[in-house]
Design a protein around this motif. Structure first.
Motif, PDB file in Angstrom:
ATOM      1  N   ALA A 122       0.828  -1.208   0.000  1.00 32.69           N
ATOM      2  CA  ALA A 122       0.000   0.000   0.000  1.00 32.69           C
ATOM      3  C   ALA A 122       0.864   1.261   0.000  1.00 32.69           C
ATOM      4  O   ALA A 122       0.559   2.242  -0.691  1.00 32.69           O
ATOM      5  CB  ALA A 122      -0.936  -0.002   1.207  1.00 32.69           C
ATOM      6  N   VAL A 123       1.947   1.270   0.767  1.00 33.01           N
ATOM      7  CA  VAL A 123       2.823   2.439   0.819  1.00 33.01           C
ATOM      8  C   VAL A 123       3.483   2.675  -0.531  1.00 33.01           C
ATOM      9  O   VAL A 123       3.529   3.806  -1.034  1.00 33.01           O
ATOM     10  CB  VAL A 123       3.897   2.259   1.913  1.00 33.01           C
ATOM     11  N   LEU A 124       3.995   1.610  -1.141  1.00 31.53           N
ATOM     12  CA  LEU A 124       4.657   1.774  -2.438  1.00 31.53           C
ATOM     13  C   LEU A 124       3.664   2.221  -3.505  1.00 31.53           C
ATOM     14  O   LEU A 124       3.997   3.032  -4.381  1.00 31.53           O
ATOM     15  CB  LEU A 124       5.333   0.465  -2.846  1.00 31.53           C
ATOM     16  N   GLN A 125       2.453   1.702  -3.451  1.00 31.21           N
ATOM     17  CA  GLN A 125       1.443   2.125  -4.427  1.00 31.21           C
ATOM     18  C   GLN A 125       1.160   3.616  -4.307  1.00 31.21           C
ATOM     19  O   GLN A 125       0.992   4.317  -5.312  1.00 31.21           O
ATOM     20  CB  GLN A 125       0.153   1.326  -4.224  1.00 31.21           C
ATOM     21  N   ARG A 126       1.096   4.129  -3.093  1.00 31.88           N
ATOM     22  CA  ARG A 126       0.824   5.549  -2.901  1.00 31.88           C
ATOM     23  C   ARG A 126       2.053   6.406  -3.192  1.00 31.88           C
ATOM     24  O   ARG A 126       1.942   7.510  -3.735  1.00 31.88           O
ATOM     25  CB  ARG A 126       0.318   5.795  -1.479  1.00 31.88           C
ATOM     26  N   ALA A 127       3.216   5.892  -2.835  1.00 29.76           N
ATOM     27  CA  ALA A 127       4.438   6.666  -3.049  1.00 29.76           C
ATOM     28  C   ALA A 127       4.774   6.784  -4.528  1.00 29.76           C
ATOM     29  O   ALA A 127       5.194   7.847  -5.001  1.00 29.76           O
ATOM     30  CB  ALA A 127       5.599   6.017  -2.298  1.00 29.76           C
ATOM     31  N   TYR A 128       4.579   5.714  -5.282  1.00 26.03           N
ATOM     32  CA  TYR A 128       4.950   5.728  -6.696  1.00 26.03           C
ATOM     33  C   TYR A 128       3.890   6.403  -7.565  1.00 26.03           C
ATOM     34  O   TYR A 128       3.984   6.383  -8.791  1.00 26.03           O
ATOM     35  CB  TYR A 128       5.239   4.311  -7.180  1.00 26.03           C
ATOM     36  N   ARG A 129       2.900   7.004  -6.930  1.00 23.51           N
ATOM     37  CA  ARG A 129       2.009   7.911  -7.659  1.00 23.51           C
ATOM     38  C   ARG A 129       2.603   9.310  -7.758  1.00 23.51           C
ATOM     39  O   ARG A 129       1.951  10.225  -8.250  1.00 23.51           O
ATOM     40  CB  ARG A 129       0.639   7.963  -6.978  1.00 23.51           C
ATOM     41  N   LEU A 130       3.820   9.450  -7.298  1.00 26.50           N
ATOM     42  CA  LEU A 130       4.537  10.713  -7.419  1.00 26.50           C
ATOM     43  C   LEU A 130       4.495  11.144  -8.881  1.00 26.50           C
ATOM     44  O   LEU A 130       5.011  10.458  -9.764  1.00 26.50           O
ATOM     45  CB  LEU A 130       5.977  10.500  -6.949  1.00 26.50           C
ATOM     46  N   LYS A 131       3.901  12.289  -9.138  1.00 28.50           N
ATOM     47  CA  LYS A 131       3.645  12.699 -10.524  1.00 28.50           C
ATOM     48  C   LYS A 131       4.920  12.900 -11.320  1.00 28.50           C
ATOM     49  O   LYS A 131       4.936  12.733 -12.541  1.00 28.50           O
ATOM     50  CB  LYS A 131       2.817  13.982 -10.538  1.00 28.50           C
ATOM     51  N   GLU A 132       6.035  13.252 -10.629  1.00 29.32           N
ATOM     52  CA  GLU A 132       7.285  13.506 -11.344  1.00 29.32           C
ATOM     53  C   GLU A 132       7.859  12.253 -11.999  1.00 29.32           C
ATOM     54  O   GLU A 132       8.671  12.352 -12.926  1.00 29.32           O
ATOM     55  CB  GLU A 132       8.328  14.093 -10.387  1.00 29.32           C
ATOM     56  N   ILE A 133       7.459  11.070 -11.538  1.00 29.96           N
ATOM     57  CA  ILE A 133       7.999   9.837 -12.107  1.00 29.96           C
ATOM     58  C   ILE A 133       7.705   9.765 -13.596  1.00 29.96           C
ATOM     59  O   ILE A 133       8.581   9.462 -14.414  1.00 29.96           O
ATOM     60  CB  ILE A 133       7.415   8.611 -11.369  1.00 29.96           C
ATOM     61  N   GLU A 134       6.466  10.031 -13.962  1.00 30.42           N
ATOM     62  CA  GLU A 134       6.074   9.930 -15.366  1.00 30.42           C
ATOM     63  C   GLU A 134       6.805  10.950 -16.221  1.00 30.42           C
ATOM     64  O   GLU A 134       7.110  10.692 -17.387  1.00 30.42           O
ATOM     65  CB  GLU A 134       4.561  10.114 -15.491  1.00 30.42           C
ATOM     66  N   GLN A 135       7.114  12.093 -15.656  1.00 31.45           N
ATOM     67  CA  GLN A 135       7.771  13.152 -16.416  1.00 31.45           C
ATOM     68  C   GLN A 135       9.275  12.936 -16.523  1.00 31.45           C
ATOM     69  O   GLN A 135       9.867  13.142 -17.587  1.00 31.45           O
ATOM     70  CB  GLN A 135       7.494  14.503 -15.756  1.00 31.45           C
ATOM     71  N   HIS A 136       9.917  12.511 -15.430  1.00 32.49           N
ATOM     72  CA  HIS A 136      11.380  12.502 -15.376  1.00 32.49           C
ATOM     73  C   HIS A 136      12.026  11.148 -15.642  1.00 32.49           C
ATOM     74  O   HIS A 136      13.104  11.088 -16.232  1.00 32.49           O
ATOM     75  CB  HIS A 136      11.852  13.014 -14.012  1.00 32.49           C
ATOM     76  N   ASP A 152      10.721  23.241  -3.987  1.00 25.55           N
ATOM     77  CA  ASP A 152      10.045  24.368  -3.332  1.00 25.55           C
ATOM     78  C   ASP A 152       8.774  24.739  -4.079  1.00 25.55           C
ATOM     79  O   ASP A 152       7.777  25.146  -3.484  1.00 25.55           O
ATOM     80  CB  ASP A 152      10.978  25.587  -3.275  1.00 25.55           C
ATOM     81  N   SER A 153       8.828  24.608  -5.415  1.00 27.10           N
ATOM     82  CA  SER A 153       7.682  24.995  -6.231  1.00 27.10           C
ATOM     83  C   SER A 153       6.656  23.873  -6.357  1.00 27.10           C
ATOM     84  O   SER A 153       5.703  23.989  -7.112  1.00 27.10           O
ATOM     85  CB  SER A 153       8.164  25.396  -7.628  1.00 27.10           C
ATOM     86  N   GLY A 154       6.872  22.782  -5.638  1.00 34.16           N
ATOM     87  CA  GLY A 154       5.909  21.692  -5.676  1.00 34.16           C
ATOM     88  C   GLY A 154       6.235  20.614  -6.676  1.00 34.16           C
ATOM     89  O   GLY A 154       5.421  19.729  -6.912  1.00 34.16           O
ATOM     90  N   GLU A 155       7.448  20.654  -7.274  1.00 32.14           N
ATOM     91  CA  GLU A 155       7.820  19.640  -8.247  1.00 32.14           C
ATOM     92  C   GLU A 155       9.301  19.327  -8.125  1.00 32.14           C
ATOM     93  O   GLU A 155      10.149  20.218  -8.174  1.00 32.14           O
ATOM     94  CB  GLU A 155       7.499  20.106  -9.669  1.00 32.14           C
TER      95      GLU A 155
END
Length: 679
Positions: A430-444, A478-481
């Motif tokens: 459950a923790v990994l599922q929520r953590a890997y929803r980090l939006k920056e993953i898809e971008q970076h 700082d800017s949220g990303e």
């Protein structure tokens, strides 16, 4: 890595380019969703339809059933051959004799007395109006025919019920988006039914979907078919039926598949449906149950007492293997995204020593990051979705679907070590599922990014830390990303934080006391990696995790913190959340430059969030205990609100001006780059 298709650095894109979302597949537009291209069957010759009708007559079907079955077959000759050797489908009460074939969708209607209506039916004994009363249960046809009969008041009664059923099924069990992409995958069980009317109107022969009312309803919704038209017009007049079917066939022949619009392609995909046509029934000699009871038992076995669902974890496991197959399979225009050895490494089907022999990293966090990049990276979206659809026919898999699949691959070795103990594995999943929803993953974390620990041209862990520190100094976070290095370090540290005992990162807590932290793991990670201390902390977590040592708290320089008694402090979820609470760092005052501005921006975001919470809290104030909201009932002073809104409006206009300046600068830079390329 051995056999790696997308070699790091081979495209010439820098880490900054990748961080900005530049990758070849995205730029080429290859993420556009595609769908299944069906075979284009010709309209059967009338002679073939007549031959099938003769064969069906020999099976003792009524004249009406013969007519609708023979004109419904996409390949009448094939169905006629299968009549001689039908397949057997055993059900409670007997055996259904079936022939698998394809039928024209314009010939099949939902079950008019669909059991899905149970629970909302209106019964006459309760005073229901005549037009709302439940339809009677179908009965068996005369003799031992494999047909059903139903008695209704009038054609209007049945037509209205079919229309209501279609709209309700489309709403409650929406399958339209799925069948629009892949058509109907699983065959419908189709049974002939004769509708008789109390008002003396002539009988209507139908083909009903005994176990697929939702699917055929979705098909009719896409095609714009009214079930009443199918039941009372096309089933009665073969010329109207053939004209309706042929207009789509001629459109494809005239324009070609590639020249059809998306909407037209969707309609052609559902022009036919796979079906198991019930052509006979052999009752059990001991029970001698009638045909309609056997059909009802079959529906009950399918929907009321279906096999126990596998569960989400098992489903994600199966989908994960399907996704790996898709990623490892080259297409006509592009090579495979992962090699066959990588596929085995990701799947966890090779041993630790075998993985080392293939040149893969010995560290679990590196494997986790590679999986996350391959499954969640923006350029992988299309292929991953194709893999999910191969099992589920889900038209638009969500980002959460892809995250769950990536996590299931990531924890396979850990699950094995823990013997799949639910109480241990479930919270970490459950923790990994929520953590890997980090939006920056898809971008970076894209295919062309150099990863620490990768075989070819990879960074060292220290280099990754230093790049992440540079990103902190540049204001990322700082800017949220987060930046690319911060994101990669977060993904790797998170793995060890989740599997540690005690866990150094846990799920958010909802509905608890005010002092409890309800931030998601992804939000906590972002707050942590946005600060220099957090980068040092993540670096030390990865180092300790790779050595199998406890995770310890560190200070601003990355040195383990010690208590007054000189003891090191083991990292816990509470400690992490307290240290990285999302507030801007004030340890090193910044007065000029981008870093100073980014810290001020973080303060703005924080204050806006506080304002949002304050508005919600004021709205929650009741008139009295347990009463409705005071401001919803009485409102608030107009002048006070006008003054506050004017202040907010000034800030809003200022923010919009900043955005305009940013866009102007970006456009100017782009024009300059294009001009330099022309030179």
């Amino acid at each position: 890595m051995a056999g790696e298709t997308h070699v790091a650095g081979s495209s010439g894109l820098s880490r900054a380019d990748v961080g900005a979302g530049v990758d070849a597949e995205t730029l080429s537009g290859a993420d556009r969703e595609t769908g299944w291209q069906p075979a284009q069957w010709p309209l059967p010759r009338v002679a073939a339809v007549d031959n099938l009708a003769d064969a069906l007559t020999g099976k003792s079907f009524t004249a009406g059933a013969v007519r609708v079955l023979s004109q419904a077959a996409v390949r009448p000759d094939e169905l006629r051959r299968k009549l001689a050797e039908p397949a057997e489908l055993r059900v409670q009460g007997g055996t259904l004799l079936i022939a698998e074939t394809r039928l024209w969708s314009a010939a099949v209607v939902p079950h008019p007395a669909n059991p899905r209506e149970y629970g909302r039916r209106s019964y006459a004994l309760g005073g229901a109006a005549a037009n709302l009363r439940v339809l009677p249960e179908p009965t068996s046809g005369p003799g031992h025919l494999a047909e059903l009969e139903i008695l209704v008041e009038s054609p209007h009664t049945l037509a209205q019920r079919l229309e209501d059923a279609q709209s309700r099924l489309a709403r409650e069990n929406p399958l339209g988006e799925d069948v629009a992409v892949d058509g109907v995958l699983q065959p419908l069980t189709v049974v002939p039914m004769t509708v008789r009317h109390r008002d003396g109107h002539r009988s209507a022969p139908l083909l009903i979907a005994a176990d697929g009312s939702s699917r055929i309803s979705a098909v009719h919704e896409l095609l714009g078919y009214a079930p009443s038209k199918v039941a009372y017009e096309w089933s009665m007049d073969s010329r109207l039926f053939r004209r309706e079917t042929n207009r789509w066939l001629r459109l494809v022949q005239k324009q070609g598949w590639e020249n059809l619009s998306d909407e037209e392609q969707q309609k052609v995909r559902v022009l036919t449906v796979p079906a198991r046509v019930v052509i006979g029934f052999r009752p059990n000699e001991r029970t001698n149950l009638p045909f309609h009871t056997a059909v009802r038992n079959f529906i009950g076995l399918t929907h009321i007492r279906p096999p126990k669902p596998y569960g989400s974890a098992v489903e994600n496991e199966a989908k994960a293997d399907a996704v790996l197959d898709t990623l490892a399979q080259p297409t006509r225009s592009r090579p495979a995204r992962i090699s066959e050895p990588q596929k085995q490494w990701f799947a966890g089907v090779i041993s630790h020593d075998e993985a080392l022999d293939e040149g893969f990293s010995p560290y679990r966090d590196v494997r986790a990051a590679e999986i996350v990049r391959s499954v969640l990276g923006g350029s992988a979206k299309r292929r991953v979705n194709d893999g999910i659809r191969s099992l589920t026919a889900k038209q638009k898999p969500t980002r959460e679907d892809r995250v769950d699949i990536a996590v299931e691959l990531v924890i396979r070795p850990y699950r094995t070590e823990m013997n799949d103990l639910v109480q241990v594995v479930r919270p970490r999943r459950a923790v990994l599922q929520r953590a890997y929803r980090l939006k920056e993953i898809e971008q970076h974390l894209t295919a062309d990014l150099r990863l620490e620990g990768a075989e070819y041209d990879g960074l060292s862990l220290e280099q990754l830390r230093d790049e992440a520190l540079d990103e902190v100094e540049s204001g990322f976070g700082d800017s949220g990303e987060l930046g690319p290095a911060q994101t990669e370090l977060a993904v790797k540290a998170c793995y060890y934080m989740a599997v540690a005992d005690p866990m150094a990162l846990q799920r958010e807590v909802f509905g608890g006391p005010e002092h409890e932290d309800d931030r998601s793991p992804a939000t906590v990670l972002r707050a942590m990696l946005a600060r220099s201390r957090g980068v040092h902390q993540a670096y030390e977590i990865v180092r300790a995790g790779r050595r199998g040592e406890p995770l310890l708290e560190v200070d601003e320089k990355g040195v383990p913190n010690r208590s007054a008694a000189g003891e090191v402090r083991e990292l816990t979820d509470t400690l992490v959340r307290h240290t990285y609470n999302g507030e801007p760092s004030t340890d090193v005052p910044q007065t000029t430059g981008h870093k100073a501005a980014s810290l001020r921006w973080a303060e703005i975001r924080l204050k806006v969030e506080e304002l949002t919470r304050a508005v919600a809290a004021m709205e929650a104030v009741p008139v009295d205990e347990g009463g409705r909201s005071l401001v919803q009932r009485d409102g608030w002073d107009t002048e006070q609100i006008k003054e506050l809104r004017a202040t907010l409006d000034r800030s809003d206009r200022k923010l919009a001006t900043w955005a305009d300046v940013h866009e102007d600068n970006k456009m100017a830079a782009q024009e300059q780059a294009e001009a330099e390329q022309e030179l």
